[in-house]
Write a protein that holds these residues in place. Structure first.
Motif, PDB file in Angstrom:
ATOM      1  N   GLU A  67       0.811  -1.211   0.000  1.00 53.22           N
ATOM      2  CA  GLU A  67       0.000   0.000   0.000  1.00 53.22           C
ATOM      3  C   GLU A  67       0.851   1.271   0.000  1.00 53.22           C
ATOM      4  OE1 GLU A  67      -3.428   1.913  -0.489  1.00 53.22           O
ATOM      5  OE2 GLU A  67      -3.271  -0.271  -0.353  1.00 53.22           O
ATOM      6  N   TRP A  68       2.003   1.252   0.702  1.00 53.08           N
ATOM      7  CA  TRP A  68       2.842   2.440   0.803  1.00 53.08           C
ATOM      8  C   TRP A  68       3.422   2.876  -0.540  1.00 53.08           C
ATOM      9  CZ3 TRP A  68       7.711   1.726  -0.962  1.00 53.08           C
ATOM     10  CH2 TRP A  68       8.223   0.450  -0.957  1.00 53.08           C
ATOM     11  N   LEU A  69       3.489   1.940  -1.484  1.00 54.24           N
ATOM     12  CA  LEU A  69       4.051   2.254  -2.786  1.00 54.24           C
ATOM     13  C   LEU A  69       3.222   3.306  -3.520  1.00 54.24           C
ATOM     14  CD1 LEU A  69       6.276   1.438  -4.791  1.00 54.24           C
ATOM     15  CD2 LEU A  69       4.701  -0.243  -5.710  1.00 54.24           C
ATOM     16  N   PHE A  70       1.917   3.280  -3.304  1.00 57.18           N
ATOM     17  CA  PHE A  70       1.035   4.218  -3.990  1.00 57.18           C
ATOM     18  C   PHE A  70       0.895   5.534  -3.234  1.00 57.18           C
ATOM     19  CE2 PHE A  70      -0.264  -0.084  -5.149  1.00 57.18           C
ATOM     20  CZ  PHE A  70      -0.059  -0.021  -6.519  1.00 57.18           C
ATOM     21  N   LYS A  71       1.450   5.608  -2.022  1.00 59.46           N
ATOM     22  CA  LYS A  71       1.382   6.830  -1.226  1.00 59.46           C
ATOM     23  C   LYS A  71       2.668   7.655  -1.315  1.00 59.46           C
ATOM     24  CE  LYS A  71      -1.830   4.887   2.090  1.00 59.46           C
ATOM     25  NZ  LYS A  71      -2.055   4.506   3.472  1.00 59.46           N
ATOM     26  N   LEU A  72       3.653   7.212  -2.090  1.00 54.20           N
ATOM     27  CA  LEU A  72       4.915   7.936  -2.221  1.00 54.20           C
ATOM     28  C   LEU A  72       4.694   9.286  -2.897  1.00 54.20           C
ATOM     29  CD1 LEU A  72       7.370   5.134  -3.359  1.00 54.20           C
ATOM     30  CD2 LEU A  72       7.281   6.253  -1.154  1.00 54.20           C
ATOM     31  N   ASP A  73       5.381  10.299  -2.397  1.00 48.95           N
ATOM     32  CA  ASP A  73       5.300  11.632  -2.982  1.00 48.95           C
ATOM     33  C   ASP A  73       6.357  11.735  -4.079  1.00 48.95           C
ATOM     34  OD1 ASP A  73       4.780  14.255  -3.536  1.00 48.95           O
ATOM     35  OD2 ASP A  73       5.763  15.041  -1.730  1.00 48.95           O
ATOM     36  N   LEU A  74       5.939  11.734  -5.323  1.00 47.60           N
ATOM     37  CA  LEU A  74       6.850  11.731  -6.449  1.00 47.60           C
ATOM     38  C   LEU A  74       6.985  13.103  -7.098  1.00 47.60           C
ATOM     39  CD1 LEU A  74       5.743   8.360  -8.071  1.00 47.60           C
ATOM     40  CD2 LEU A  74       7.646   8.779  -6.512  1.00 47.60           C
ATOM     41  N   ARG A  75       6.479  14.134  -6.433  1.00 50.27           N
ATOM     42  CA  ARG A  75       6.606  15.485  -6.977  1.00 50.27           C
ATOM     43  C   ARG A  75       8.044  15.978  -6.847  1.00 50.27           C
ATOM     44  NH1 ARG A  75       2.333  18.475  -3.448  1.00 50.27           N
ATOM     45  NH2 ARG A  75       3.278  17.031  -1.992  1.00 50.27           N
ATOM     46  N   ALA A  76       8.378  17.006  -7.619  1.00 48.50           N
ATOM     47  CA  ALA A  76       9.702  17.619  -7.535  1.00 48.50           C
ATOM     48  C   ALA A  76       9.849  18.294  -6.174  1.00 48.50           C
ATOM     49  CB  ALA A  76       9.878  18.642  -8.652  1.00 48.50           C
ATOM     50  N   PRO A  77      11.079  18.356  -5.620  1.00 48.92           N
ATOM     51  CA  PRO A  77      11.253  19.014  -4.323  1.00 48.92           C
ATOM     52  C   PRO A  77      10.897  20.498  -4.390  1.00 48.92           C
ATOM     53  CG  PRO A  77      13.365  18.320  -5.249  1.00 48.92           C
ATOM     54  CD  PRO A  77      12.302  17.793  -6.136  1.00 48.92           C
ATOM     55  N   ARG A  78      10.324  20.996  -3.315  1.00 52.32           N
ATOM     56  CA  ARG A  78       9.887  22.391  -3.286  1.00 52.32           C
ATOM     57  C   ARG A  78      11.060  23.325  -3.027  1.00 52.32           C
ATOM     58  NH1 ARG A  78       5.191  22.479   0.944  1.00 52.32           N
ATOM     59  NH2 ARG A  78       6.546  20.984   1.953  1.00 52.32           N
ATOM     60  N   GLU A  79      10.897  24.571  -3.437  1.00 56.75           N
ATOM     61  CA  GLU A  79      11.922  25.589  -3.215  1.00 56.75           C
ATOM     62  C   GLU A  79      11.977  25.942  -1.732  1.00 56.75           C
ATOM     63  OE1 GLU A  79      14.032  26.929  -5.434  1.00 56.75           O
ATOM     64  OE2 GLU A  79      13.233  25.527  -6.913  1.00 56.75           O
ATOM     65  N   LEU A  80      13.090  26.512  -1.313  1.00 53.03           N
ATOM     66  CA  LEU A  80      13.284  26.883   0.084  1.00 53.03           C
ATOM     67  C   LEU A  80      12.241  27.900   0.543  1.00 53.03           C
ATOM     68  CD1 LEU A  80      15.012  26.709   2.641  1.00 53.03           C
ATOM     69  CD2 LEU A  80      16.414  28.543   1.701  1.00 53.03           C
ATOM     70  N   GLU A  81      11.885  28.808  -0.328  1.00 48.97           N
ATOM     71  CA  GLU A  81      10.896  29.841   0.026  1.00 48.97           C
ATOM     72  C   GLU A  81       9.522  29.242   0.305  1.00 48.97           C
ATOM     73  OE1 GLU A  81      12.910  30.068  -2.677  1.00 48.97           O
ATOM     74  OE2 GLU A  81      14.282  31.541  -1.815  1.00 48.97           O
ATOM     75  N   ASP A  82       9.226  28.087  -0.272  1.00 50.79           N
ATOM     76  CA  ASP A  82       7.921  27.445  -0.086  1.00 50.79           C
ATOM     77  C   ASP A  82       7.877  26.549   1.154  1.00 50.79           C
ATOM     78  OD1 ASP A  82       7.198  28.667  -2.438  1.00 50.79           O
ATOM     79  OD2 ASP A  82       7.630  26.901  -3.672  1.00 50.79           O
ATOM     80  N   LEU A  83       9.018  26.319   1.789  1.00 47.23           N
ATOM     81  CA  LEU A  83       9.083  25.430   2.945  1.00 47.23           C
ATOM     82  C   LEU A  83       8.974  26.218   4.243  1.00 47.23           C
ATOM     83  CD1 LEU A  83      12.001  23.138   1.778  1.00 47.23           C
ATOM     84  CD2 LEU A  83       9.586  22.592   1.769  1.00 47.23           C
TER      85      LEU A  83
END
Length: 128
Positions: free
Chosen positions: A69-85
């Motif tokens: 089940e965890w395989l489909f919950k992985l976050d595969l988006r590009a890493p966010r910029e520092l300003e967005d964190l």
């Protein structure tokens, strides 16, 4: 022995020997990889093996219920910029991005220092 050869009038010449030239087609690499174009194989198999040795191109694709089940919950988006964190919300991702930016900035500064090294001893660059 060399002196004896020179006294007797024998002339010695040094000559370099190089390996023979290769045949015209010997240095050409043959590309053994291929791109699978069969739609049925692409839909039913994971085509990961570029150098196939059998008939099947790779392992078969299983139904979703056979994978964890965890395989489909992985976050595969590009890493966010520092300003967005946010350090409170994102935790280690923020601090890792901050450290990465600091390292990149220090590397740029070091590159500039070496580029303008000849100016560092000039009177205009002296600290007051």
């Amino acid at each position: 022995m060399l002196r004896a050869a020179l006294r007797s009038g024998i002339s010695l010449t040094a000559r370099r020997s190089y390996p023979p030239k290769a045949a015209a087609g010997a240095g050409v690499k043959v590309d053994k990889s291929f791109v699978e174009e069969d739609a049925v194989k692409l839909a039913t198999h994971v085509c990961i093996n570029a150098y196939t040795q059998g008939e099947e191109p790779g392992p078969k694709i299983l139904p979703d219920s056979d994978y964890p089940e965890w395989l489909f919950k992985l976050d595969l988006r590009a890493p966010r910029e520092l300003e967005d964190l946010d350090p409170e919300k994102d935790g280690w991702a923020y601090w890792r991005a901050l450290r990465k930016r600091q390292i990149e900035q220090n590397q740029r500064i070091q590159k500039l220092k070496t580029k303008f090294l000849h100016l560092q001893d000039s009177p205009s660059m002296k600290k007051k």
